[in-house]
Motif scaffolding. Sequence first.
Motif, short mmCIF file in Angstrom:
data_model
loop_
_atom_site.label_atom_id
_atom_site.label_comp_id
_atom_site.label_asym_id
_atom_site.label_seq_id
_atom_site.Cartn_x
_atom_site.Cartn_y
_atom_site.Cartn_z
N GLU A 1 24.70 42.66 10.40
CA GLU A 1 24.53 44.09 10.19
C GLU A 1 25.01 44.88 11.40
O GLU A 1 25.09 44.34 12.50
CB GLU A 1 23.06 44.41 9.95
N GLY A 2 25.27 46.15 11.19
CA GLY A 2 25.49 47.11 12.26
C GLY A 2 26.59 46.69 13.23
O GLY A 2 27.69 46.30 12.83
N THR A 3 26.27 46.77 14.53
CA THR A 3 27.26 46.52 15.57
C THR A 3 27.75 45.07 15.53
O THR A 3 28.95 44.81 15.74
CB THR A 3 26.64 46.82 16.96
N ALA A 4 26.87 44.13 15.23
CA ALA A 4 27.28 42.72 15.16
C ALA A 4 28.30 42.53 14.04
O ALA A 4 29.30 41.80 14.20
CB ALA A 4 26.08 41.83 14.94
N ARG A 5 28.08 43.19 12.93
CA ARG A 5 29.01 43.09 11.79
C ARG A 5 30.37 43.70 12.14
O ARG A 5 31.42 43.12 11.85
CB ARG A 5 28.37 43.84 10.62
N ALA A 6 30.34 44.86 12.82
CA ALA A 6 31.59 45.52 13.22
C ALA A 6 32.35 44.67 14.22
O ALA A 6 33.59 44.58 14.19
CB ALA A 6 31.28 46.90 13.80
N TYR A 7 31.62 44.01 15.12
CA TYR A 7 32.26 43.15 16.12
C TYR A 7 32.94 41.95 15.44
O TYR A 7 34.10 41.63 15.73
CB TYR A 7 31.22 42.68 17.14
N ALA A 8 32.23 41.33 14.49
CA ALA A 8 32.82 40.18 13.78
C ALA A 8 34.07 40.63 13.03
O ALA A 8 35.10 39.92 13.03
CB ALA A 8 31.80 39.58 12.83
N ALA A 9 34.01 41.80 12.42
CA ALA A 9 35.17 42.31 11.67
C ALA A 9 36.34 42.55 12.62
O ALA A 9 37.50 42.24 12.29
CB ALA A 9 34.80 43.59 10.93
N ALA A 10 36.06 43.09 13.82
CA ALA A 10 37.13 43.35 14.80
C ALA A 10 37.77 42.03 15.24
O ALA A 10 39.00 41.94 15.39
CB ALA A 10 36.58 44.12 16.00
N LEU A 11 36.95 41.01 15.44
CA LEU A 11 37.50 39.70 15.82
C LEU A 11 38.44 39.17 14.73
O LEU A 11 39.56 38.74 15.00
CB LEU A 11 36.38 38.69 16.04
N LEU A 12 37.97 39.21 13.48
CA LEU A 12 38.76 38.64 12.38
C LEU A 12 40.03 39.44 12.13
O LEU A 12 41.01 38.91 11.61
CB LEU A 12 37.91 38.59 11.10
N ASP A 13 40.01 40.69 12.52
CA ASP A 13 41.14 41.57 12.26
C ASP A 13 42.13 41.65 13.44
O ASP A 13 43.16 42.32 13.34
CB ASP A 13 40.60 42.98 11.96
N HIS A 14 41.83 40.97 14.55
CA HIS A 14 42.76 40.98 15.68
C HIS A 14 44.09 40.39 15.19
O HIS A 14 44.10 39.38 14.50
CB HIS A 14 42.18 40.14 16.82
N PRO A 15 45.24 41.01 15.51
CA PRO A 15 46.51 40.51 14.98
C PRO A 15 46.76 39.03 15.27
O PRO A 15 47.26 38.30 14.40
CB PRO A 15 47.56 41.38 15.69
#
Length: 211
Positions: free
Chosen positions: A174-188
Amino acid sequence: MRELSLVIGNKNYSSWSLRPWLAMRHLGLEFDEIIIPLDRPETAASIARHTPAGRVPVLIDRGLHVWESLAILEHLAERHPELWPKPIEQRARARSLAAEMHAGFAALRSALPMNLRASGRKVAIEAATAADIHRIESIWSDAAGPFLFGPFGAVDAMFAPVATRFRTYGVPLEGTARAYAAALLDHPAMRRWQEEARAESWSVAHEEVGL
Ligand SMILES: N[C@@H](CCC(=O)N[C@@H](CS)C(=O)NCC(=O)O)C(=O)O
């Protein structure tokens, strides 16, 4: 042959290989990849050509062999200090978290192996794994955004495989942890590794856990 080579395992399963590979691609370094398929009769002999430690990844930097994912990240940071945050307090914390990932979370790593091709796998989460997940959620909840200390760095490379495990086995965030995981998976670079993992044909039976 380029000045830098990285010896790695299968991209679908080799979470330790992913970490320095991600940092090197993030830095825009040119390097040769030497891929050694894991869990085959010839695997140990192939790895032994690059390191006496019997494990990948191994960085070969102008003939110098560096092994252990965290040591490779530290070696890269000699020439690319931006891999760690600049303020000394943040750098100390980032190094502590990277070392915690390197040395710890054994229950999580064993119960939820990285398997990029798999999705929607169901596994029983035992108490030790739940405790590891809880600790990681708490670390990720403090992310400055988009990564733990703002820009992508070595500590984020260390945690990147965990984001894929949470996705593969449906661990909710949830929240910031979820956004962080999404940013990792979306790194080019992360997207590139995942595409290349999906294109591999090797399968390792004991890494295929869950239903
Ligand atoms: N602590 C090591 C762990 C490396 C490791 O366990 N690598 C696995 C692949 S992800 C390996 O080389 N296994 C050898 C084998 O399966 O024969 C690191 O951080 O680099």
